[in-house]
Write a protein that holds these residues in place. Structure first.
Motif, mmCIF file in Angstrom:
data_model
loop_
_atom_site.group_PDB
_atom_site.id
_atom_site.type_symbol
_atom_site.label_atom_id
_atom_site.label_comp_id
_atom_site.label_asym_id
_atom_site.label_seq_id
_atom_site.Cartn_x
_atom_site.Cartn_y
_atom_site.Cartn_z
ATOM 1 N N HIS A 132 -6.966 -1.476 -5.018
ATOM 2 C CA HIS A 132 -8.103 -0.666 -4.456
ATOM 3 C C HIS A 132 -7.798 0.608 -5.039
ATOM 4 C CE1 HIS A 132 -7.299 -3.981 -0.730
ATOM 5 N NE2 HIS A 132 -8.289 -4.053 -1.696
ATOM 6 N N VAL A 135 4.579 -4.958 8.497
ATOM 7 C CA VAL A 135 3.160 -6.162 9.142
ATOM 8 C C VAL A 135 2.363 -7.587 8.448
ATOM 9 C CG1 VAL A 135 1.497 -4.447 10.433
ATOM 10 C CG2 VAL A 135 0.377 -5.489 8.081
ATOM 11 N N ARG A 178 1.139 -1.137 0.201
ATOM 12 C CA ARG A 178 -0.132 0.182 0.277
ATOM 13 C C ARG A 178 1.031 1.489 0.117
ATOM 14 N NH1 ARG A 178 -3.568 -3.400 -1.896
ATOM 15 N NH2 ARG A 178 -3.961 -4.960 -0.556
ATOM 16 N N PHE A 230 -6.165 -6.510 14.203
ATOM 17 C CA PHE A 230 -7.582 -7.083 12.598
ATOM 18 C C PHE A 230 -8.267 -8.376 12.124
ATOM 19 C CE2 PHE A 230 -7.016 -6.544 7.475
ATOM 20 C CZ PHE A 230 -7.994 -5.950 7.789
#
Ligand code: GCU
Length: 685
Positions: free
Chosen positions: A534, A207, A166, A327
C-alpha cells in the motif's frame, strides 16, 4: 537519538531565569496522603521533571503538612476549600477530571493538583508539566478539565513474531520471536506517552489473531500479559486483548466455535474467569470476526449479535466489554459485479441488528466506509444505531497516508470527521456528540485508533509522525481543541520555543494532509496504490481484483456511481440532507465527487476547473509543495539536534520520490485515457 525517544516529554532545563525562579518556588516539596500506583506514577513524573527542568530534588511527604508546596490527591482527601476551591467544583467533574490551582498563602506559593479520582491527578500532573514545558507562567493558575470521551483507546496491531501489521517504525516493543520482549522499561515509557495525552485503554495485539497469539488468553502467556497490564494500570490505561473467534477449537479442543453452542459458551465463561484471575481490571476483548477471512459467527449461520453477545455474557460478571469491529465486507468480490459496493457493507450488515446487542458490546466503526483513505466520507453507520454502543476507529498508523515516510499530520482530517454533522437527530448531531455518548446515551462510547509506534529509537519512524500520536490523544480528550493549538503544543514540547522552529514545523504539519491529498488518488476516489504493502501509486493495482476498491476510469470519465438512481444506492444510507447532498452532482462537494459519482473528465467542478485539469494541477502542485517542505525543513538546520533533523530530512526526500512517482503516473495515466492535454502544457509522459 535520545531526543527522538523522549518525544514530547523532553523536560528540557528551563533557561529563562524568571520562569525558573517561579517554577522552583512551587517545586520544593510535595505532599500526598493516598497510596495508589497511579498516584505514585504522578509523583514519579513530577519528581523526574523537577529534576530535569529545574534541578530540584523535591521532598516528598506521605502525610499532610502545611510545609508542602505541592498538594496532590483526590478531592476526598484534600480539603479543597482551604485553597479557595469549592468541593462541588471537583465533585461535579467526571471520574477523570481534575483541577490545578496555584495559590499564594501567607507568602508561600502552593500548587494544588486535585482529581476526582487518582487518574485525574495523573492527568493534572501531565498538564501542569505541559504548561511549564511551553513556558507558561503558573502563577494564578486555575485550570479545570475533564475528558469529553469515555474510551480513549489505542489498538496495537503487533504480532508475537515481533512484526507489526501496517507498522512503519520497526518491530514490536511488546513481542519478539513468538514471546515477549521483556523490555518493560520501554513499555513503561510507552505508557507514559499514552497517559500524558489521556489515552486510557489499549489492546496489545493485532486484530488479526494468528496461531501463536490465540494463546495469549492461556496460562502460557497470561503471566506476562499481567506484567504489561500492571504497567499500564499505573498510568490509568486498561488492558484489552484481541481474540480469535475460533479459540474454542484452536486452543480449547472443542469441535465448534458456534456462539449458540452451550459448550462453547461455557468454555468462554471459564476462559474469561481465568483471565480475570491474572488481571482483575481486564478491559475485555477486541474482535475482528467474519472479516478478511477471519473466523466468525457467519460460519455457523449465526449473526454478529449472536457472536458478540456470547462473548459479552462471559465478560459481563467482571464488567468487561467486547469491542466488535464492523469492518466486515466481501473481500472476494468479482470486479465484474457492479451491484456489490464495499462502501455499503458495514451499514448493511449491522444496521438491521440495532437493539440486538447486549449493553457491554461496543461496535467499533472505522471513520470511513472503506479503509482510512486520505479522503472518505464519514461512515453512515455512525449515528444510525440508536440502541447500540459505538466507538469510532481512526488509524494513527499512516497505512494509506504515506507510511511515516511522507509527512501527513492527520489531526485536521480527524477533526473534520468529528465535526461532521450527521443530522441523525436533526441539525447539529455532529459525530463527536454521537461518539461521546451524549446523543443516544450509550453506556460505553469513545474513540479508538490503530497505533503508529514501534521499536525505532524515535517510536514512529518519522519523528514528525509523533505529532499524530500526540494529536490523537489530545484531540479525542477534547474534540473542540483546534488543529493549530494541538500542533503548536506538540512542536513546543518536542523542539522547544524557538519562534522559527515553531512556526515552520507547525506550518509544515498543518499543510501536510492537503499536500498528500494533492499528489494522491484524486477527488475522494481512493486507492490507486500498490497491492499488499500500500505505498506508492499503481492506478489499476486493484482495478480487476477482489477487494471492492475500483475507480472505473475509461476514456470518457471516472469515479464510482453510488447514487440512488443509477448507482449502488449507497447515498441512501445517510440521513437527510446529507443523502441528497451526496446524491446530487450539483451539491456533492468537490473533494468527494469521485467517491459518489462517475463523471466525464471534462466535468466542471465547483472550483471552476474540469476534473482532468484539476488532476493535472493538483499533482503538479503536490510535488512542488513537497519540494517546499524540504526547503522549509532545511531552514531549520542547526536549530535542533542532528538526529531528529536528519531523520526528517531523509524522510522528506523519500516523500519527494514518492510524490514524483504519483504525479507522473497519475498525470500520464489520465492523459492517455482521456487524450485531454494539460492547459498549461507541462510535461506529461
Ligand atoms: C486494512 C489493513 C489490514 C487490516 C484491516 C483491518 O485492510 O490493510 O492490514 O487487517 O484493515 O482493519 O482489519
Amino acid at each position: 537519538a535520545e531526543k527522538g525517544y523522549k518525544a514530547w516529554l523532553q523536560y528540557n532545563e528551563i533557561t529563562d531565569e524568571s520562569l525558573k525562579a517561579e517554577y522552583s518556588s512551587y517545586f520544593a516539596s510535595l505532599s500526598v496522603t493516598e497510596d495508589s500506583p497511579i498516584l505514585n506514577a504522578a509523583v514519579e513524573e513530577l519528581t523526574l521533571a523537577a529534576n530535569a527542568m529545574l534541578g530540584k530534588d523535591m521532598t516528598i511527604y506521605n502525610y499532610f503538612t502545611d510545609d508542602a508546596t505541592i498538594i496532590l490527591g483526590t478531592y476526598q482527601t484534600i480539603d479543597v476549600e482551604e485553597y479557595g476551591l469549592s468541593a462541588d467544583e471537583v465533585k461535579n467533574l467526571n471520574d477523570e477530571g481534575y483541577v490545578i490551582k496555584s495559590v499564594n498563602q501567607a507568602d508561600t506559593k502552593k500548587l494544588v493538583l486535585v482529581g476526582k479520582t487518582d487518574k485525574g491527578v495523573l492527568y493534572a500532573a501531565f498538564q501542569l508539566l505541559r504548561f511549564m514545558q511551553t513556558s507558561n507562567s503558573i502563577d494564578g493558575l486555575h485550570h479545570v478539565e475533564q475528558p469529553k470521551n469515555q474510551f480513549r483507546m489505542m489498538n496495537q496491531w503487533d504480532n508475537m513474531d515481533g512484526s507489526i501489521e501496517r507498522g512503519y517504525s520497526g518491530n514490536s516493543i511488546f513481542y519478539d520471536e513468538n514471546g515477549f520482549t521483556g523490555d518493560l522499561t520501554r513499555i513503561k515509557d510507552y505508557a507514559r506517552l499514552l497517559s500524558s495525552v489521556g489515552i486510557n485503554a489499549i489492546s496489545i495485539n493485532n486484530v488479526n489473531v494468528w496461531e501463536v497469539e490465540t494463546n495469549l488468553i492461556t496460562s502460557k502467556f497470561l503471566p506476562e500479559v499481567q506484567q504489561i497490564a500492571d504497567i499500564f494500570r499505573a498510568y490509568g490505561v486498561q488492558t484489552f486483548l484481541s481474540i480469535n473467534f475460533a479459540s474454542p477449537i484452536q486452543i480449547g479442543g472443542l469441535a465448534t466455535a458456534d456462539p449458540l453452542d452451550a459448550g462453547v459458551q461455557k468454555w468462554w465463561a471459564e476462559k474469561v474467569e481465568e483471565i480475570y484471575k491474572y488481571i482483575p481490571d481486564f478491559g475485555g476483548f477486541v474482535v475482528k470476526a467474519d472479516s478478511e477471512h477471519r473466523p466468525g459467527p457467519f460460519f455457523y449461520d449465526r449473526d454478529h449479535a449472536d457472536g458478540a453477545n456470547m462473548l459479552a455474557e462471559a465478560l459481563a460478571p467482571f464488567n468487561g466489554v467486547v469491542f466488535w469491529r464492523c469492518f466486515v465486507y466481501n473481500c472476494l468480490q468479482d470486479w465484474r459485479d457492479r451491484s456489490t459496493d464495499r462502501a455499503r457493507a458495514a451499514f448493511d450488515h449491522f444496521k438491521p441488528l440495532d437493539g440486538k446487542f447486549l449493553d457491554n458490546v461496543v461496535l467499533q466503526i472505522k471513520n470511513g466506509p472503506m479503509d482510512f483513505q486520505v479522503r472518505e466520507p464519514i461512515s453512515p453507520l455512525i449515528g444510525s444505531m440508536e440502541k447500540t454502543n459505538q466507538v469510532m476507529e481512526f488509524q494513527v498508523a499512516q497505512e494509506y497516508t504515506g507510511q511515516q515516510k511522507d509527512l501527513c499530520f492527520l489531526v485536521p482530517q480527524w477533526k473534520e470527521y468529528l465535526k461532521f454533522d450527521t443530522h441523525a437527530k436533526g441539525e447539529g448531531t455532529t459525530v463527536d456528540s454521537i461518539v461521546n455518548g451524549s446523543v443516544y446515551d450509550f453506556k460505553y462510547s469513545g474513540i479508538t485508533a490503530v497505533s503508529n509506534i514501534g521499536n525505532d529509537a524515535n517510536w514512529t519512524g518519522n519523528t514528525l509522525a509523533q505529532a499524530n500520536l500526540f494529536g490523537y490523544g489530545r484531540l479525542i480528550w477534547n474534540p473542540d481543541a483546534t488543529s493549530e493549538d494541538i500542533a503548536d503544543d506538540w512542536v513546543r514540547l518536542t523542539f522547544g520555543d524557538d519562534k522559527n522552529v515553531v512556526e515552520t514545523v507547525k506550518g509544515m504539519l498543518l499543510d501536510s494532509w492537503h499536500i498528500y491529498e494533492n499528489y494522491n488518488a484524486p477527488l475522494g476516489v481512493g486507492w490507486m496504490i500498490n497491492q499488499h504493502h500500500h505505498y506508492g501509486p499503481n492506478i489499476d493495482g486493484y482495478e480487476y481484483d477482489v477487494w471492492g476498491t475500483y475507480h472505473f476510469s475509461d476514456r470518457d470519465g471516472m469515479g464510482v456511481d453510488r447514487t440512488m438512481e443509477t448507482g449502488t444506492g449507497y447515498t441512501e444510507q445517510y440521513f437527510s440532507p446529507n443523502k441528497e447532498i451526496y446524491n446530487s452532482l450539483e451539491t456533492c462537494p468537490d473533494e468527494l465527487l469521485l467517491f459518489f459519482h462517475h463523471v466525464p473528465y471534462t466535468y466542471e467542478l465547483k472550483s471552476g476547473k474540469t476534473v482532468i485539469q484539476h488532476i493535472y494541477d493538483t499533482h503538479f502542485l503536490g510535488f512542488e509543495q513537497v519540494e517546499g517542505l524540504i526547503t522549509r525543513w532545511n531552514s531549520l538546520e542547526g536549530k535542533m539536534d542532528d538526529y531528529r533533523f536528519n531523520n526528517v530530512k531523509e524522510r522528506l526526500h523519500m516523500q519527494l520520490k514518492n510524490a514524483r512517482e504519483w504525479r507522473d503516473q497519475i498525470n500520464t495515466y489520465f492523459y492517455r485515457k482521456s487524450g485531454v492535454p494539460d492547459a498549461k502544457n507541462r510535461t506529461i509522459y
